[in-house]
Design a protein around this motif. Structure first.
Motif, short mmCIF file in Angstrom:
data_model
loop_
_atom_site.label_atom_id
_atom_site.label_comp_id
_atom_site.label_asym_id
_atom_site.label_seq_id
_atom_site.Cartn_x
_atom_site.Cartn_y
_atom_site.Cartn_z
N UNK A 120 0.85 -1.20 0.00
CA UNK A 120 0.00 0.00 0.00
C UNK A 120 0.88 1.25 0.00
N UNK A 121 0.70 2.11 -0.99
CA UNK A 121 1.59 3.25 -1.20
C UNK A 121 1.47 4.31 -0.12
N UNK B 79 12.40 12.85 -0.10
CA UNK B 79 12.16 13.60 1.13
C UNK B 79 13.44 14.21 1.67
N UNK B 80 14.54 13.48 1.57
CA UNK B 80 15.82 14.03 2.03
C UNK B 80 16.23 15.24 1.20
N UNK C 161 10.31 1.83 -4.31
CA UNK C 161 9.64 3.11 -4.09
C UNK C 161 9.87 3.62 -2.68
N UNK C 162 9.95 2.73 -1.72
CA UNK C 162 10.25 3.15 -0.34
C UNK C 162 11.56 3.93 -0.31
N UNK C 163 12.58 3.39 -0.96
CA UNK C 163 13.90 4.04 -0.97
C UNK C 163 13.90 5.30 -1.82
N UNK D 231 20.11 2.52 -9.76
CA UNK D 231 20.86 1.97 -8.62
C UNK D 231 19.96 1.18 -7.69
N UNK D 232 18.65 1.42 -7.77
CA UNK D 232 17.68 0.72 -6.93
C UNK D 232 17.00 -0.43 -7.66
N UNK D 233 17.47 -0.73 -8.88
CA UNK D 233 16.85 -1.79 -9.67
C UNK D 233 15.56 -1.37 -10.33
N UNK D 234 15.40 -0.05 -10.53
CA UNK D 234 14.20 0.51 -11.14
C UNK D 234 14.53 1.22 -12.44
#
Length: 394
Positions: A125-126, A379-380, A371-373, A327-330
């Motif tokens: 869930x996003x 946000x950072x 997506x979490x990362x 780098x995140x596999x996306x």
């Protein structure tokens, strides 16, 4: 300056001798010319051993091998440069295609593609990532080709129309309310260019393929617009492309925040089509057979449209988002998918890059975890921007 677009029927003549047979000297000379700038996988793996093996084949099969790599021989801007002509290509020409497939998909040792549609609703869930992701455009699609037909790169006009008409029969009885929209002149479901553009502006229908260098040279765009169209469900959450790069692109689009619901919708649609009597082409080792070997495996691509204004600096630095995503596999693409741009809010189509060696369930899991990362980085960037603004006003 854009490259001149060449049709397959014209290009292939460049690699034939006076008797109309495949001329490997001309092919190898072209590959050597391209190696000065960029080496595609089609180029890299066309070794002397492949040439010697190819010469033992019938002339008909040698002509097919030429067609398979004609895209790579025409343009040097492809990293792969291959388009299969029939499902059987992945057996007959495995001596050429296997090392290419294994390198692209990073396959080592023994392998066999597995499938798993056991994807939970309520887990991915996003809004758990960011409360603002309440209503997101989520999309999942699978590529499928049907046994008994040539692949789109080598279909002629009659075969394209025959396949489209068979699909119309499927759509009329497979159990989902909706309508088929055909681009074929004279078809009973024909729509005008203006009506087609409305569907394109809604990001439903694929573009005119004759503007694409690769799709023209490899034959996928031949006979445009005959045999092409899209079925759309009444609620506009389920769609099926007919006659694009593969026979079918089966698509689910859901506005919401639960990735599992997109998969649920897609699996329902896929199962409904299979029950209509169609048999999809699949390789015992490499999974779903697709025109481009990069999509083999699950044949599945799942994405969301997300906004990343800080990572992209207001859409001005797309490369930064693409690099971070990689780098995140996306994969990060433009708002309209491949070959499109992001907007001023950094809106991008984000999807996992892996197709092979993962199940359909893992594709969804990797999208969620990636997506979490990615949103954490966004946000950072936001916090860093606020900090800098604060310091500048002190």
């Amino acid at each position: 300056m854009s490259q001149k677009i060449f049709e397959k029927k014209d290009v292939r003549k460049l690699y034939l001798d006076d008797q109309g047979n495949v001329d490997y000297t001309k092919i190898q000379a072209r590959w050597e010319e391209f190696k000065k700038n960029k080496v595609s996988l089609a180029n890299k793996h066309f070794t002397q051993q492949v040439v010697e093996k190819a010469k033992t084949l019938s002339q008909e099969d040698q002509q097919r091998l030429l067609d398979i790599m004609i895209e790579g021989l025409t343009y040097n801007d492809s990293s792969v440069g291959i388009a299969a002509t029939r499902p059987e290509d992945y057996d007959l020409f495995l001596f050429y295609l296997e090392p290419l497939i294994r390198e692209y998909h990073k396959i080592e040792g023994q392998t066999k593609q597995e499938h798993d549609w056991n994807i939970p609703v309520g887990e991915y869930v996003l809004t758990n990532i960011d409360p603002k992701l309440e209503k997101v455009s989520m999309r999942a699609r699978v590529a499928r080709n049907v046994v008994g037909y040539s692949l789109p790169s080598s279909m002629d006009k009659d075969e394209r129309i025959k396949f489209e008409n068979q699909m119309v029969e499927v759509f009329e009885k497979f159990g989902f309310p909706g309508k088929y929209h055909s681009l074929t002149p004279g078809h009973k479901n024909f729509i005008s260019d203006q009506e087609a553009d409305v569907l394109r502006n809604k990001h439903f229908l694929f573009i005119n393929m004759t503007h694409d260098n690769c799709l023209m040279s490899n034959g996928v765009a031949s006979d445009w617009p005959y045999g092409r169209g899209i079925w759309i469900s009444e609620d506009e959450t389920k769609m099926v492309w007919v006659g694009e790069e593969d026979h079918l692109r089966i698509i689910s689009i859901v506005q919401g925040n639960d990735l599992g619901k997109v998969d649920q919708s897609l699996n329902e649609l896929l199962t409904g089509i299979e029950k209509s009597g169609l048999k999809f082409a699949e390789h015992p080792t490499y999974g779903i057979i697709t025109t481009c070997p990069t999509n083999m495996g699950t044949g599945k691509r799942q994405s969301i449209l997300g906004k990343f204004p800080n990572i992209t600096k207001g859409g001005k630095d797309e490369a930064n988002l693409k690099d971070i995503a990689k780098s995140l596999g996306l994969q990060a693409r433009g708002i309209g998918g491949e070959h499109s741009n992001m907007d001023s809010e950094g809106t991008a189509d984000i999807s996992p890059s892996a197709r092979f060696g993962v199940t359909e369930a893992i594709v969804t899991k990797r999208l969620y975890e990636g997506l979490i990362k990615l949103y954490e980085i966004e946000r950072n960037e936001t916090n860093e921007k606020k900090r800098q603004n604060c310091c500048n006003t002190f």
